[in-house]
Design an enzyme around this catalytic site. Structure first.
Site, PDB file in Angstrom:
ATOM      1  N   HIS A 154      33.714 -52.779 125.661  1.00 52.28           N
ATOM      2  CA  HIS A 154      33.931 -53.856 126.637  1.00 52.28           C
ATOM      3  C   HIS A 154      34.996 -53.501 127.674  1.00 52.28           C
ATOM      4  O   HIS A 154      35.136 -54.208 128.670  1.00 52.28           O
ATOM      5  CB  HIS A 154      34.344 -55.154 125.938  1.00 52.28           C
ATOM      6  N   ASP A 190      25.514 -52.172 119.534  1.00 51.43           N
ATOM      7  CA  ASP A 190      26.402 -53.237 119.074  1.00 51.43           C
ATOM      8  C   ASP A 190      25.722 -54.580 119.377  1.00 51.43           C
ATOM      9  O   ASP A 190      24.872 -54.665 120.260  1.00 51.43           O
ATOM     10  CB  ASP A 190      27.726 -53.113 119.824  1.00 51.43           C
ATOM     11  N   HIS A 192      26.948 -57.060 120.882  1.00 50.79           N
ATOM     12  CA  HIS A 192      27.323 -57.510 122.223  1.00 50.79           C
ATOM     13  C   HIS A 192      27.108 -56.390 123.240  1.00 50.79           C
ATOM     14  O   HIS A 192      27.306 -55.212 122.940  1.00 50.79           O
ATOM     15  CB  HIS A 192      28.792 -57.936 122.248  1.00 50.79           C
ATOM     16  N   ASP A 279      28.074 -55.259 113.781  1.00 52.84           N
ATOM     17  CA  ASP A 279      28.037 -56.717 113.922  1.00 52.84           C
ATOM     18  C   ASP A 279      26.622 -57.229 114.142  1.00 52.84           C
ATOM     19  O   ASP A 279      26.411 -58.431 114.317  1.00 52.84           O
ATOM     20  CB  ASP A 279      28.969 -57.204 115.028  1.00 52.84           C
TER      21      ASP A 279
END
Length: 334
Positions: A154, A190, A192, A279
């Protein structure tokens, strides 16, 4: 498989994140590391490649900010951790900022990524682990794993967010380019979207970025990762986003990953960087896919079948007790 990790990566221990209107216990805890280490076996400390590979992605001023903010926060008489509250969403430009809050907000995208006194050191050694894994693969090993923590995808070139401060996958990809690899691909799996990685390589034709992730219409980071984002300029067509609905299971995830792998194969990379987040697991506390632990070996085997030299970079995964099995399962597929 050689695994790279430095003990200083566990020193970063944020207590709170400001989330859903209140302070909440931070999800990205140091205990994630212990569970992975217990499951994957021996690791090696990365050698220190210095700042040059990091500065190839992150400007020196941003790196200095990460190092200076904790002291500036204390000097301002602030208790706890440095969390921003004001952000320049319009006409973002270089300014001489005197107050720590302004400096923070100028280099952050959210309020869930406090800059602790140890954030820089932990992130620095995570990037060094990513560089070491990349160099190992370039030296002839088929794959290597960088046990990075905190995660990185990110983080943009000059901003932090999503628990990330330095973008380890981007540092790895750029290190490979600087070592002479003509084309590098990044596969981000991932839960996200890796908005920082996408932005860093958005207008470049030498790095292909493919991401499978929760639909940003419903999930963080919301503003990036939509299917119509494909790059621009020299990078037009070298970004591929595959948003997936909540409830996606292992079979559906593998089918979507197959689309991304086909795109990467057409790009014909000399090296693959995998941003791996556990995740996507069915019990993750901040996610909503239904990938089961046995799925991870199959997901990894699908990638390994292409035979690309592969540097695997650890990203998210917040179901701490299950994290070790999920990571070990993924690595076993290689």
């Amino acid at each position: 498989m050689r695994i790279f990790y430095h003990p200083d990566q566990a020193t970063h221990a944020p207590v709170h994140e400001f989330h859903n209107g209140a302070l909440a216990p931070h999800a990205e805890v140091a205990g994630r590391i212990a569970h992975i280490l217990a499951a994957v076996g021996p690791t090696e400390r990365p050698t220190d490649a210095g700042m040059a590979p990091i500065h190839a992605v992150h400007p020196p001023g941003y790196c200095a900010m990460l190092q200076q903010v904790p002291q500036l926060w204390r000097e301002a008489g602030r208790p706890g951790e440095a969390i921003p509250y004001a952000f320049p969403v319009a006409r973002r430009r270089p300014l001489k900022l005197m107050r720590v809050d302004a400096l923070l907000g100028a280099h952050a995208m959210d309020t869930v990524t406090p800059i602790t006194a140890e954030a820089w050191t932990a992130s620095y050694w995570s990037s060094q682990a990513a560089i070491a894994a990349t160099r190992t693969v370039l030296a002839g090993e088929g794959s290597a794993f960088a046990l990075c923590r905190p995660p990185g995808h990110h983080a943009g070139a000059d901003y932090c967010g999503g628990y990330c401060y330095l973008n380890h996958a981007a540092v790895a990809a750029q290190a490979a380019r600087d070592a002479g690899v003509a084309r590098v691909a990044i596969l981000d799996i991932d839960y996200h979207h890796g908005n920082g990685t996408q932005e860093i390589f958005w207008d470049r034709g030498d790095v292909f970025y493919a991401s499978l992730h929760a639909d940003p219409a419903t999930d963080f980071p919301f503003y990036w990762g939509h299917a119509d984002e494909t790059g621009e300029g020299a990078g037009q067509g070298t970004t591929f986003n595959r948003p997936l609905p909540r409830g996606t299971d292992g079979d559906d995830f593998r089918r979507a990953q197959g689309e991304a792998l086909a795109r990467i194969a057409r790009f014909d990379p000399g090296l693959l960087v995998v941003s791996f987040g556990a995740d996507t697991w069915e019990g993750d506390p901040i996610s909503a896919f239904r990938v089961a632990t046995p799925d991870y070996r199959r997901i990894a085997a699908d990638i390994a079948a292409f035979g690309w030299p592969t540097a695997i970079i650890m990203e998210g995964g917040y179901a701490v007790d299950a994290l070790g099995d999920n990571v070990a399962g993924f690595l076993s597929g290689f």
